[in-house]
Design a protein around this motif. Structure first.
Motif, PDB file in Angstrom:
ATOM      1  N   ILE A 279      42.378  34.729  44.632  1.00 13.31           N
ATOM      2  CA  ILE A 279      41.996  36.139  44.646  1.00 13.31           C
ATOM      3  C   ILE A 279      43.077  36.984  43.964  1.00 13.31           C
ATOM      4  N   PHE A 280      42.644  37.883  43.057  1.00 11.20           N
ATOM      5  CA  PHE A 280      43.563  38.780  42.355  1.00 11.20           C
ATOM      6  C   PHE A 280      43.164  40.228  42.622  1.00 11.20           C
ATOM      7  N   ASP A 281      44.103  41.141  42.336  1.00  9.30           N
ATOM      8  CA  ASP A 281      43.804  42.556  42.566  1.00  9.30           C
ATOM      9  C   ASP A 281      43.355  43.272  41.306  1.00  9.30           C
ATOM     10  N   SER A 282      43.288  42.554  40.195  1.00  5.06           N
ATOM     11  CA  SER A 282      42.835  43.181  38.940  1.00  5.06           C
ATOM     12  C   SER A 282      42.108  42.155  38.081  1.00  5.06           C
ATOM     13  N   LYS A 283      41.204  42.656  37.244  1.00  2.00           N
ATOM     14  CA  LYS A 283      40.437  41.762  36.370  1.00  2.00           C
ATOM     15  C   LYS A 283      41.334  41.135  35.303  1.00  2.00           C
TER      16      LYS A 283
ATOM     17  N   TYR B 275      56.906  43.115  50.040  1.00  2.00           N
ATOM     18  CA  TYR B 275      57.270  42.309  48.883  1.00  2.00           C
ATOM     19  C   TYR B 275      56.742  42.923  47.583  1.00  2.00           C
ATOM     20  N   ARG B 276      55.542  43.456  47.611  1.00  2.65           N
ATOM     21  CA  ARG B 276      54.962  44.039  46.392  1.00  2.65           C
ATOM     22  C   ARG B 276      55.716  45.296  45.963  1.00  2.65           C
TER      23      ARG B 276
ATOM     24  N   ASN C 236      37.672  28.572  41.114  1.00  3.31           N
ATOM     25  CA  ASN C 236      37.053  29.749  41.729  1.00  3.31           C
ATOM     26  C   ASN C 236      38.043  30.898  41.781  1.00  3.31           C
ATOM     27  N   SER C 237      37.788  31.926  41.011  1.00  2.00           N
ATOM     28  CA  SER C 237      38.678  33.090  40.987  1.00  2.00           C
ATOM     29  C   SER C 237      37.853  34.357  41.159  1.00  2.00           C
ATOM     30  N   PHE C 238      38.434  35.322  41.870  1.00  2.00           N
ATOM     31  CA  PHE C 238      37.726  36.560  42.164  1.00  2.00           C
ATOM     32  C   PHE C 238      38.702  37.729  42.156  1.00  2.00           C
ATOM     33  N   VAL C 239      38.130  38.933  42.014  1.00  2.00           N
ATOM     34  CA  VAL C 239      38.904  40.164  42.183  1.00  2.00           C
ATOM     35  C   VAL C 239      38.437  40.802  43.480  1.00  2.00           C
ATOM     36  N   ASP C 240      39.362  41.013  44.396  1.00  2.00           N
ATOM     37  CA  ASP C 240      39.027  41.645  45.675  1.00  2.00           C
ATOM     38  C   ASP C 240      40.251  42.415  46.145  1.00  2.00           C
ATOM     39  N   ALA C 241      40.248  43.703  45.884  1.00  2.00           N
ATOM     40  CA  ALA C 241      41.402  44.542  46.212  1.00  2.00           C
ATOM     41  C   ALA C 241      41.599  44.704  47.712  1.00  2.00           C
TER      42      ALA C 241
ATOM     43  N   THR D 245      52.912  39.762  39.390  1.00  2.00           N
ATOM     44  CA  THR D 245      51.502  39.474  39.641  1.00  2.00           C
ATOM     45  C   THR D 245      51.396  38.552  40.847  1.00  2.00           C
ATOM     46  N   TRP D 246      50.524  38.942  41.765  1.00  2.00           N
ATOM     47  CA  TRP D 246      50.360  38.177  42.993  1.00  2.00           C
ATOM     48  C   TRP D 246      48.978  37.542  43.046  1.00  2.00           C
ATOM     49  N   VAL D 247      48.879  36.469  43.802  1.00  2.00           N
ATOM     50  CA  VAL D 247      47.595  35.803  44.000  1.00  2.00           C
ATOM     51  C   VAL D 247      47.428  35.464  45.476  1.00  2.00           C
TER      52      VAL D 247
END
Length: 318
Positions: A280-284, A186-187, A298-303, A194-196
């Motif tokens: 969770i996102f892949d970029s800041k 899909y990406r 609660n949000s985080f960046v975790d590739a 932008t995905w979450v």
């Protein structure tokens, strides 16, 4: 059942009333029949038979309705029921099933079995990936099934237009790590999206009605399965069996990882917003934009969630 008995009593009295009325009308000015004549006796018998037939049909309809309701009623226990009441319900259920005591005969046993298995496997959470466009609706209404979204008229974008799993009345979830093969596909279709990744509380496994698929739910090995069998504790445990082409002993898996990376859980109920523990996102930059509109979440960046499961597991053990 009470309503059924009331209806039967009413019909009985109507029949008796009609019968008495025909006898009392003997010789009356408004009567066109004479009691005791063959015509009157024949009519009374006919009315009697019709009344009995109506009662019989009504009885059958009520029984059929109760049967349908018993098949489709949601076996969800109240969270306010104490342990003693749970034991009583289980005991009654076992008696009705001729003493059978298994996960299908008592919903409380099923819940406890799932909880125990989640604990043994150390399952930390479920995950669900979606486009960031859907975030406002998810935060407001939770994760809804495709059917519920269509009925509500909500603005949303979907990933799978075909839904070959045949269960549009469900929310697709993964245990511990997303179906990275599908997520990657899909990406690649549109890199600008932008995905979450939603991190969902594991309690959904026993609080929601779920189907447990050890392969992708659209896999023929799953679509041909009886849906009731996929809702059992055994089906959940099978997600951790060795497969013909995969042995857990040689794969870089966490204890809670299902054997097949495309294994999934289909929740037949919506996932309420309060069950979403993190975003969770892949970029800041993507996370910062989310934080601007939804401070306090609660949000985080975790590739690592945006890579393959094998790479993620090997990196953690290296």
């Amino acid at each position: 059942m009470l309503a059924f008995l009331v209806i039967l009593v009413i019909l009985f009295f109507v029949w008796v009333y009609e019968l008495n009325s025909s006898e009392k009308n003997d010789g009356g000015e408004t009567s066109y029949k004479k009691s005791g004549s063959p015509a009157v006796d024949a009519m009374s018998d006919l009315e009697r038979r019709e009344a009995l037939l109506r009662i019989s049909r009504l009885s059958q309809e009520m029984q059929d309705k109760e049967l349908v309701n018993s098949l489709f009623v949601e076996n969800k226990p109240s969270l306010e029921v104490d342990d003693n009441e749970k034991k009583e319900v289980c005991a009654v259920t076992q008696v009705e099933n001729n003493g059978a005591a298994n996960s299908n005969s008592c919903v409380f046993d099923k819940i406890n079995e799932i909880k125990d298995f989640v604990s043994v496997r150390e399952i930390p959470y479920l995950v669900h990936f979606t486009q960031a466009y859907n975030i406002p609706n998810i935060i407001s209404n939770g994760l809804l099934t495709r059917t519920a979204l269509d009925v509500s008229g909500a603005n949303y974008v979907y990933n799978d237009a075909l839904r070959l799993d045949g269960v549009r009345e469900s929310v697709s979830l993964s245990i511990g790590f997303p179906n990275y093969k599908m997520f990657y596909k899909y990406r690649c279709k549109d890199p600008s999206i932008t995905w979450v990744m939603l991190v969902i509380d594991k309690s959904v496994l026993w609080e929601n009605n779920c189907l447990f698929c050890k392969y992708n739910a659209a896999d023929k090995r799953m679509t041909y399965k009886n849906k009731r069998s996929l809702g059992t504790v055994s089906a959940l445990k099978e997600m951790y069996d060795d497969l013909d082409d995969a042995s857990r002993s040689v794969l870089p898996l966490a204890t809670y990882d299902p054997t097949n990376p495309q294994a999934e859980v289909l929740s037949l109920d919506k996932v309420s917003a309060d069950k979403i523990n993190a975003f969770i996102f892949d970029s800041k930059s993507a996370m910062d934009q989310f934080d601007f509109y939804y401070p306090g979440k609660n949000s985080f960046v975790d590739a690592s969630f945006f890579s393959s499961r094998e790479y993620s597991r090997k990196r953690r053990t290296a």
